[in-house]
Design a protein around this motif. Sequence first.
Motif: not given
Length: 117
Positions: A71-76, A78-82, A95-98
């Motif tokens: 799910l961590f990778l799915a969230c990444a 989803k928000f195109k965090l690379g 929204n996301y917050l890292m």
Amino acid sequence: MKRIFSLFFIAFFSLCGCEGKKEDGLSSDRAYFFYAKTCPHCHHAEAYISQKYPDVELTRLDVATPEGERLFLACAEKFKLGQMIGTPLFCLGDNYLMGWGPMYEQQFDSYIEPFLK
């Protein structure tokens, strides 16, 4: 016949009452907190959340577990965090917050608002 059954099966589940769920397993109506046990920033975030929002329903997932990592990778994704992803990571609807620190608290407060009851 097998193909018709497969198409029916896919159509049924895409129209069923699984609102908020996506193929990636993330639900848009849940708040996710991805953490690592050894991450000091995660512990600071947890302390802040526990103190300020003791009753918030927050799905806490350890990224060292298979489900947490998935799910961590799915969230990444989803928000195109690379490739530059880390903990803590919050997936809060659209929204996301890292990361975490005093400067993140106000942003977290605004993002968590829709998830408070």
